[in-house]
Design a protein around this motif. Structure first.
Motif, PDB file in Angstrom:
ATOM      1  N   GLY A 104     -23.732 -42.190  12.938  1.00 37.46           N
ATOM      2  CA  GLY A 104     -22.327 -41.926  13.263  1.00 37.46           C
ATOM      3  C   GLY A 104     -22.151 -41.348  14.656  1.00 37.46           C
ATOM      4  N   ALA A 105     -23.010 -40.386  15.006  1.00 33.83           N
ATOM      5  CA  ALA A 105     -22.915 -39.737  16.316  1.00 33.83           C
ATOM      6  C   ALA A 105     -23.242 -40.723  17.439  1.00 33.83           C
ATOM      7  CB  ALA A 105     -23.858 -38.532  16.365  1.00 33.83           C
ATOM      8  N   THR A 106     -24.265 -41.538  17.224  1.00 37.39           N
ATOM      9  CA  THR A 106     -24.648 -42.532  18.229  1.00 37.39           C
ATOM     10  C   THR A 106     -23.547 -43.572  18.403  1.00 37.39           C
ATOM     11  OG1 THR A 106     -27.011 -42.197  17.861  1.00 37.39           O
ATOM     12  CG2 THR A 106     -26.356 -44.320  18.798  1.00 37.39           C
ATOM     13  N   PHE A 107     -22.940 -43.975  17.296  1.00 37.36           N
ATOM     14  CA  PHE A 107     -21.855 -44.963  17.374  1.00 37.36           C
ATOM     15  C   PHE A 107     -20.687 -44.422  18.191  1.00 37.36           C
ATOM     16  CE2 PHE A 107     -18.008 -47.055  15.720  1.00 37.36           C
ATOM     17  CZ  PHE A 107     -18.321 -48.357  16.061  1.00 37.36           C
ATOM     18  N   MET A 108     -20.330 -43.152  17.972  1.00 38.82           N
ATOM     19  CA  MET A 108     -19.219 -42.582  18.737  1.00 38.82           C
ATOM     20  C   MET A 108     -19.581 -42.449  20.218  1.00 38.82           C
ATOM     21  SD  MET A 108     -16.801 -42.640  16.707  1.00 38.82           S
ATOM     22  CE  MET A 108     -15.740 -42.227  18.094  1.00 38.82           C
ATOM     23  N   PHE A 109     -20.840 -42.165  20.528  1.00 31.82           N
ATOM     24  CA  PHE A 109     -21.276 -42.138  21.928  1.00 31.82           C
ATOM     25  C   PHE A 109     -21.152 -43.539  22.533  1.00 31.82           C
ATOM     26  CE2 PHE A 109     -24.617 -42.630  25.154  1.00 31.82           C
ATOM     27  CZ  PHE A 109     -24.260 -41.621  26.033  1.00 31.82           C
ATOM     28  N   LEU A 110     -21.600 -44.541  21.815  1.00 26.46           N
ATOM     29  CA  LEU A 110     -21.505 -45.922  22.297  1.00 26.46           C
ATOM     30  C   LEU A 110     -20.054 -46.315  22.547  1.00 26.46           C
ATOM     31  CD1 LEU A 110     -22.971 -48.657  22.857  1.00 26.46           C
ATOM     32  CD2 LEU A 110     -22.638 -49.168  20.421  1.00 26.46           C
ATOM     33  N   ARG A 111     -19.161 -45.869  21.661  1.00 25.74           N
ATOM     34  CA  ARG A 111     -17.728 -46.191  21.791  1.00 25.74           C
ATOM     35  C   ARG A 111     -17.119 -45.641  23.078  1.00 25.74           C
ATOM     36  NH1 ARG A 111     -14.216 -46.544  17.366  1.00 25.74           N
ATOM     37  NH2 ARG A 111     -12.654 -46.594  19.011  1.00 25.74           N
ATOM     38  N   LYS A 112     -17.706 -44.603  23.630  1.00 25.64           N
ATOM     39  CA  LYS A 112     -17.219 -44.053  24.900  1.00 25.64           C
ATOM     40  C   LYS A 112     -17.427 -45.046  26.040  1.00 25.64           C
ATOM     41  CE  LYS A 112     -16.117 -40.903  28.049  1.00 25.64           C
ATOM     42  NZ  LYS A 112     -14.737 -40.467  28.252  1.00 25.64           N
ATOM     43  N   TRP A 113     -18.484 -45.850  25.941  1.00 24.81           N
ATOM     44  CA  TRP A 113     -18.896 -46.714  27.050  1.00 24.81           C
ATOM     45  C   TRP A 113     -18.654 -48.200  26.790  1.00 24.81           C
ATOM     46  CZ3 TRP A 113     -19.201 -43.141  30.438  1.00 24.81           C
ATOM     47  CH2 TRP A 113     -19.663 -41.863  30.067  1.00 24.81           C
ATOM     48  N   LEU A 114     -18.420 -48.559  25.530  1.00 23.31           N
ATOM     49  CA  LEU A 114     -18.120 -49.961  25.188  1.00 23.31           C
ATOM     50  C   LEU A 114     -16.911 -49.999  24.260  1.00 23.31           C
ATOM     51  CD1 LEU A 114     -21.414 -51.897  24.251  1.00 23.31           C
ATOM     52  CD2 LEU A 114     -20.061 -52.115  26.329  1.00 23.31           C
ATOM     53  N   SER A 115     -16.022 -50.941  24.460  1.00 23.98           N
ATOM     54  CA  SER A 115     -14.865 -51.100  23.571  1.00 23.98           C
ATOM     55  C   SER A 115     -15.323 -51.675  22.234  1.00 23.98           C
ATOM     56  CB  SER A 115     -13.836 -52.037  24.205  1.00 23.98           C
ATOM     57  OG  SER A 115     -14.364 -53.366  24.235  1.00 23.98           O
ATOM     58  N   MET A 116     -14.496 -51.503  21.207  1.00 20.35           N
ATOM     59  CA  MET A 116     -14.807 -52.090  19.903  1.00 20.35           C
ATOM     60  C   MET A 116     -14.897 -53.608  20.011  1.00 20.35           C
ATOM     61  SD  MET A 116     -15.701 -50.315  17.359  1.00 20.35           S
ATOM     62  CE  MET A 116     -15.576 -51.577  16.103  1.00 20.35           C
ATOM     63  N   ASP A 117     -14.042 -54.203  20.826  1.00 23.85           N
ATOM     64  CA  ASP A 117     -14.099 -55.661  21.012  1.00 23.85           C
ATOM     65  C   ASP A 117     -15.459 -56.087  21.553  1.00 23.85           C
ATOM     66  OD1 ASP A 117     -11.540 -55.998  20.056  1.00 23.85           O
ATOM     67  OD2 ASP A 117     -10.609 -56.120  22.046  1.00 23.85           O
ATOM     68  N   GLU A 118     -15.968 -55.312  22.506  1.00 20.46           N
ATOM     69  CA  GLU A 118     -17.268 -55.639  23.097  1.00 20.46           C
ATOM     70  C   GLU A 118     -18.403 -55.383  22.104  1.00 20.46           C
ATOM     71  OE1 GLU A 118     -19.727 -57.208  26.016  1.00 20.46           O
ATOM     72  OE2 GLU A 118     -17.544 -57.290  25.767  1.00 20.46           O
ATOM     73  N   ILE A 119     -18.297 -54.322  21.322  1.00 22.15           N
ATOM     74  CA  ILE A 119     -19.302 -54.027  20.291  1.00 22.15           C
ATOM     75  C   ILE A 119     -19.357 -55.172  19.282  1.00 22.15           C
ATOM     76  CG2 ILE A 119     -19.838 -52.504  18.342  1.00 22.15           C
ATOM     77  CD1 ILE A 119     -18.771 -50.167  20.133  1.00 22.15           C
TER      78      ILE A 119
END
Length: 196
Positions: free
Chosen positions: A148-163
């Motif tokens: 969960g924590a890693t996902f929220m960090f990733l969300r800072k740098w990539l949009s959900m569309d890009e994920i």
């Protein structure tokens, strides 16, 4: 100067296997979790990926994973621990709320039950990992955190569309590679273990 961060999710735990919410609570690595962590360690060794510093969260599943990957000294940091889910911890994952369609996460849901919001988790992850990478002698770093924590960090740098476009999934022992320069992380790649 560009630096490199390898951000990894811990190995499979008993709660992962039982589909229970972990958060700040903890459970031991399973035999699979142990074997997978060793496999990641072997991958780093075979590919001559070395770390000048290693970090993990204060939760045992993260430190146990790190110790299976490398025998180098490391530092435990509260700032990269898992999302706090309050009274939901230890309960079945079927109790997780539906994803907020606007924020595309659990949003503020867990705050009312003694947990954290998505924004709080993201802020502490970004703050902690930025501080790590800003240390002058940290050039290539390994940090073991949580799903969960890693996902929220990733969300800072990539949009959900890009994920979604890149089909990024954070399995246990997933390793995300970021470059870091001038206070900004850039996602480079993800490596999940092959499924058996």
């Amino acid at each position: 100067m560009t630096k490199t961060l390898y951000l990894m999710r811990h190995g499979q735990t008993l709660f992962n296997q039982l589909k229970r919410i972990q958060g700040s609570s903890d459970s031991p690595l399973t035999d699979k979790g142990i074997a997978d962590a060793r496999q990641v360690g072997a991958y780093f060794k075979e590919n001559e990926i070395h770390f000048d510093h290693a970090y993990c969260s204060t939760q045992e599943r993260a430190s146990d994973t790190l110790e299976l990957i490398t025998n180098q000294p490391y530092e435990r940091l509260k700032g990269i621990k898992e999302w706090g889910f309050g009274v939901f911890e230890g309960e079945s994952e079927v109790l997780n709320p539906k994803i907020d369609p606007v924020r595309q996460s659990h949003g503020e849901f867990f705050v009312q039950y003694g947990g954290e919001s998505d924004v709080q988790v993201q802020a502490r992850m970004v703050r902690t990992l930025t501080a790590i990478m800003d240390r002058p002698d940290n050039q290539q770093v390994l940090a073991v955190s949580h799903g969960g924590a890693t996902f929220m960090f990733l969300r800072k740098w990539l949009s959900m569309d890009e994920i979604k476009r890149q089909k990024i999934v954070l399995d246990n022992c997933a390793v995300l590679k970021f470059t870091y320069e001038d206070g900004k992380f850039t996602f480079q790649s993800i490596r999940n273990l092959p499924t058996n």
